[in-house]
Write a protein that holds these residues in place. Structure first.
Motif, PDB file in Angstrom:
ATOM      1  N   ARG A   1       0.831  -1.209   0.000  1.00 40.39           N
ATOM      2  CA  ARG A   1       0.000   0.000   0.000  1.00 40.39           C
ATOM      3  C   ARG A   1       0.864   1.257   0.000  1.00 40.39           C
ATOM      4  NH1 ARG A   1      -2.579   3.405  -1.756  1.00 40.39           N
ATOM      5  NH2 ARG A   1      -3.948   4.723  -0.568  1.00 40.39           N
ATOM      6  N   THR A   2       1.930   1.231   0.773  1.00 40.03           N
ATOM      7  CA  THR A   2       2.846   2.370   0.820  1.00 40.03           C
ATOM      8  C   THR A   2       3.510   2.585  -0.539  1.00 40.03           C
ATOM      9  OG1 THR A   2       3.263   2.003   3.166  1.00 40.03           O
ATOM     10  CG2 THR A   2       4.896   3.309   1.986  1.00 40.03           C
TER      11      THR A   2
ATOM     12  N   ILE B   1      -2.808   4.076 -12.949  1.00 42.63           N
ATOM     13  CA  ILE B   1      -3.432   3.887 -11.641  1.00 42.63           C
ATOM     14  C   ILE B   1      -4.276   2.618 -11.636  1.00 42.63           C
ATOM     15  CG2 ILE B   1      -5.091   4.835  -9.976  1.00 42.63           C
ATOM     16  CD1 ILE B   1      -2.337   6.249 -10.024  1.00 42.63           C
ATOM     17  N   ASP B   2      -5.054   2.430 -12.688  1.00 44.23           N
ATOM     18  CA  ASP B   2      -5.865   1.214 -12.788  1.00 44.23           C
ATOM     19  C   ASP B   2      -4.985  -0.032 -12.749  1.00 44.23           C
ATOM     20  OD1 ASP B   2      -8.116   2.807 -12.960  1.00 44.23           O
ATOM     21  OD2 ASP B   2      -8.375   2.543 -15.136  1.00 44.23           O
ATOM     22  N   HIS B   3      -3.854   0.034 -13.407  1.00 42.40           N
ATOM     23  CA  HIS B   3      -2.942  -1.113 -13.439  1.00 42.40           C
ATOM     24  C   HIS B   3      -2.363  -1.417 -12.054  1.00 42.40           C
ATOM     25  CE1 HIS B   3       0.124  -3.901 -14.786  1.00 42.40           C
ATOM     26  NE2 HIS B   3       1.019  -3.179 -14.141  1.00 42.40           N
ATOM     27  N   ILE B   4      -1.882  -0.386 -11.369  1.00 44.08           N
ATOM     28  CA  ILE B   4      -1.228  -0.658 -10.078  1.00 44.08           C
ATOM     29  C   ILE B   4      -2.228  -1.077  -9.003  1.00 44.08           C
ATOM     30  CG2 ILE B   4       0.764   0.807 -10.565  1.00 44.08           C
ATOM     31  CD1 ILE B   4      -0.383   2.947  -8.777  1.00 44.08           C
ATOM     32  N   ARG B   5      -3.496  -0.759  -9.211  1.00 46.66           N
ATOM     33  CA  ARG B   5      -4.535  -1.174  -8.259  1.00 46.66           C
ATOM     34  C   ARG B   5      -5.319  -2.396  -8.735  1.00 46.66           C
ATOM     35  NH1 ARG B   5      -7.445   4.140  -5.814  1.00 46.66           N
ATOM     36  NH2 ARG B   5      -5.643   4.934  -4.714  1.00 46.66           N
ATOM     37  N   SER B   6      -4.905  -2.968  -9.842  1.00 44.88           N
ATOM     38  CA  SER B   6      -5.698  -4.025 -10.475  1.00 44.88           C
ATOM     39  C   SER B   6      -5.695  -5.341  -9.699  1.00 44.88           C
ATOM     40  CB  SER B   6      -5.169  -4.282 -11.887  1.00 44.88           C
ATOM     41  OG  SER B   6      -3.902  -4.908 -11.832  1.00 44.88           O
ATOM     42  N   LYS B   7      -6.758  -6.073  -9.920  1.00 46.74           N
ATOM     43  CA  LYS B   7      -6.875  -7.414  -9.346  1.00 46.74           C
ATOM     44  C   LYS B   7      -5.830  -8.327  -9.975  1.00 46.74           C
ATOM     45  CE  LYS B   7     -10.202 -11.037  -8.395  1.00 46.74           C
ATOM     46  NZ  LYS B   7     -11.583 -11.492  -8.524  1.00 46.74           N
ATOM     47  N   LYS B   8      -5.499  -8.041 -11.228  1.00 51.84           N
ATOM     48  CA  LYS B   8      -4.494  -8.816 -11.958  1.00 51.84           C
ATOM     49  C   LYS B   8      -3.167  -8.857 -11.192  1.00 51.84           C
ATOM     50  CE  LYS B   8      -2.150  -8.469 -16.433  1.00 51.84           C
ATOM     51  NZ  LYS B   8      -2.129  -7.720 -17.685  1.00 51.84           N
TER      52      LYS B   8
ATOM     53  N   GLY C   1       1.949  -8.664  -6.773  1.00 54.59           N
ATOM     54  CA  GLY C   1       2.455  -7.730  -7.777  1.00 54.59           C
ATOM     55  C   GLY C   1       3.589  -6.848  -7.303  1.00 54.59           C
ATOM     56  N   MET C   2       4.186  -7.187  -6.169  1.00 57.09           N
ATOM     57  CA  MET C   2       5.256  -6.337  -5.633  1.00 57.09           C
ATOM     58  C   MET C   2       6.439  -6.220  -6.597  1.00 57.09           C
ATOM     59  SD  MET C   2       4.645  -4.725  -2.824  1.00 57.09           S
ATOM     60  CE  MET C   2       6.224  -4.348  -2.092  1.00 57.09           C
ATOM     61  N   VAL C   3       6.791  -7.289  -7.289  1.00 55.38           N
ATOM     62  CA  VAL C   3       7.914  -7.219  -8.236  1.00 55.38           C
ATOM     63  C   VAL C   3       7.601  -6.208  -9.331  1.00 55.38           C
ATOM     64  CG1 VAL C   3       9.199  -8.504  -9.992  1.00 55.38           C
ATOM     65  CG2 VAL C   3       8.784  -9.532  -7.759  1.00 55.38           C
TER      66      VAL C   3
END
Length: 124
Positions: free
Chosen positions: A8-9, A55-62, A70-72
């Protein structure tokens, strides 16, 4: 109250840094993260639309469903933003240095007396 996770950070920091990017830099980021499924004509998108895609990508369910949430990918994106912002800073610094070398800047002496055209006239 929800606890703040490292993910989140990182998402928050990425969002803050995105606002400092130019349209061409946002386009570079979208090109790097896009698999073509969201839109095929990213060159025609406005800055707000490019920003929203990121923004949509970094918050995506994917990303969230990945083993590492998705941290990497987020860390790679963060590194890319660092590179883009550092490049921008170097370019600004280089253009300022070139400007100063050309002598386009007039320097003003510190202190000294008031120029004669601004001196008060003696009263009669």
């Amino acid at each position: 109250m929800a606890t703040v996770t490292a993910r989140r950070t990182l998402v928050f920091e990425i969002q803050k840094r995105l606002s400092g990017l130019s349209g061409s830099q946002l386009l570079a980021v979208v090109s790097a993260i896009s698999d073509g499924s969201e839109t095929s004509n990213i060159d025609e998108l406005s800055e707000p639309e490019l920003y929203d895609l990121i923004i949509d990508h970094i918050r995506s369910k994917k990303l969230r469903v990945l083993e590492d949430e998705g941290m990497v990918q987020l860390l790679l994106l963060d590194d890319m933003l660092s590179d883009l912002l550092a490049k921008d800073t170097r370019e600004v610094g280089a253009s300022q240095a070139a400007f100063l070398e050309r002598g386009d800047v007039t320097t003003h002496q510190q202190g000294g007396s008031t120029p004669s055209h601004l001196e008060p006239r003696p009263s009669r």
